[in-house]
Design a protein around this motif. Structure first.
Motif, PDB file in Angstrom:
ATOM      1  N   ARG A   1       0.754  -1.144   0.066  1.00 46.55           N
ATOM      2  CA  ARG A   1       0.107   0.058  -0.066  1.00 46.55           C
ATOM      3  C   ARG A   1       0.961   1.210  -0.092  1.00 46.55           C
ATOM      4  O   ARG A   1       0.425   2.177  -0.615  1.00 46.55           O
ATOM      5  CB  ARG A   1      -0.932  -0.020   1.212  1.00 46.55           C
ATOM      6  N   ARG A   2       2.117   1.241   0.636  1.00 42.45           N
ATOM      7  CA  ARG A   2       2.991   2.529   0.695  1.00 42.45           C
ATOM      8  C   ARG A   2       4.287   1.748   1.139  1.00 42.45           C
ATOM      9  O   ARG A   2       4.400   0.965   2.033  1.00 42.45           O
ATOM     10  CB  ARG A   2       2.472   3.291   2.215  1.00 42.45           C
ATOM     11  N   VAL A   3       5.326   2.608   0.573  1.00 43.58           N
ATOM     12  CA  VAL A   3       6.649   2.389   0.945  1.00 43.58           C
ATOM     13  C   VAL A   3       7.387   3.769   1.158  1.00 43.58           C
ATOM     14  O   VAL A   3       7.227   4.418   0.316  1.00 43.58           O
ATOM     15  CB  VAL A   3       7.444   1.408  -0.272  1.00 43.58           C
ATOM     16  N   GLU A   4       8.035   3.968   2.218  1.00 38.79           N
ATOM     17  CA  GLU A   4       8.869   5.067   2.445  1.00 38.79           C
ATOM     18  C   GLU A   4      10.380   4.405   2.728  1.00 38.79           C
ATOM     19  O   GLU A   4      10.570   3.476   3.167  1.00 38.79           O
ATOM     20  CB  GLU A   4       8.646   5.596   3.739  1.00 38.79           C
TER      21      GLU A   4
ATOM     22  N   THR B   1       3.506  -0.716   4.166  1.00 42.93           N
ATOM     23  CA  THR B   1       2.431  -1.053   4.577  1.00 42.93           C
ATOM     24  C   THR B   1       2.073  -2.075   3.583  1.00 42.93           C
ATOM     25  O   THR B   1       1.827  -1.773   2.555  1.00 42.93           O
ATOM     26  CB  THR B   1       1.585   0.183   4.664  1.00 42.93           C
TER      27      THR B   1
ATOM     28  N   ARG C   1      -4.257  -4.618   7.997  1.00 43.72           N
ATOM     29  CA  ARG C   1      -2.697  -3.905   7.469  1.00 43.72           C
ATOM     30  C   ARG C   1      -1.652  -4.551   8.381  1.00 43.72           C
ATOM     31  O   ARG C   1      -1.833  -4.710   9.416  1.00 43.72           O
ATOM     32  CB  ARG C   1      -2.801  -2.406   7.565  1.00 43.72           C
TER      33      ARG C   1
END
Length: 137
Positions: free
Chosen positions: A58-61, A107, A87
């Motif tokens: 869903r998200r990568v930092e 995520t 999640r």
């Protein structure tokens, strides 16, 4: 609990300067996540086949801290940061020896076979709970 997975840097992983091409860190951490789940006893192929559940990023930092080079032996560390009903948030670090080269927070969302968000499979939630992780409501 921190999971560790070793990865060797091959020539195909590098750019013309002989350092790891930036996008390949995402491949390394993907392998680390897969092996983390496998070590927990979660068979993603069976989960998909039996219930239609899959994980999607869903998200990568990500932070690139130092370069890795051809033939380096790296270790991908994966640890659970946060767990909700649908999640999983993981902290992942790629290291050479004790030096951090790349750090990411990832995520994962649990999806059904139609691509809609759903609750995590009970077996996975139970496994994480037994390890001392409490799901947020």
């Amino acid at each position: 609990m921190m999971h560790r997975f070793a990865v060797r840097v091959y020539y195909e992983d590098t750019d013309l300067a002989g350092i790891v091409y930036y996008a390949n860190y995402f491949r390394f951490i993907e392998r680390g996540r897969t092996e983390w789940l496998r070590e927990l006893g979660i068979d993603q192929a069976a989960m998909r086949r039996d219930s239609g559940h899959v994980f999607a990023v869903r998200r990568v930092e990500g932070d690139y801290l130092r370069p890795a080079r051809f033939d380096d032996l790296l270790v991908v560390e994966t640890g659970l940061s946060r767990l909700t009903a649908a999640r999983i948030v993981l902290d992942q670090t790629v290291r050479r020896d004790s030096m951090a080269l790349f750090a990411a927070r990832v995520t994962l969302a649990c999806l059904d076979d139609g691509g809609r968000p759903v609750r995590l499979p009970a077996a996975l939630s139970d496994t994480l709970a037994r390890q001392g992780h409490i799901a947020e409501k």
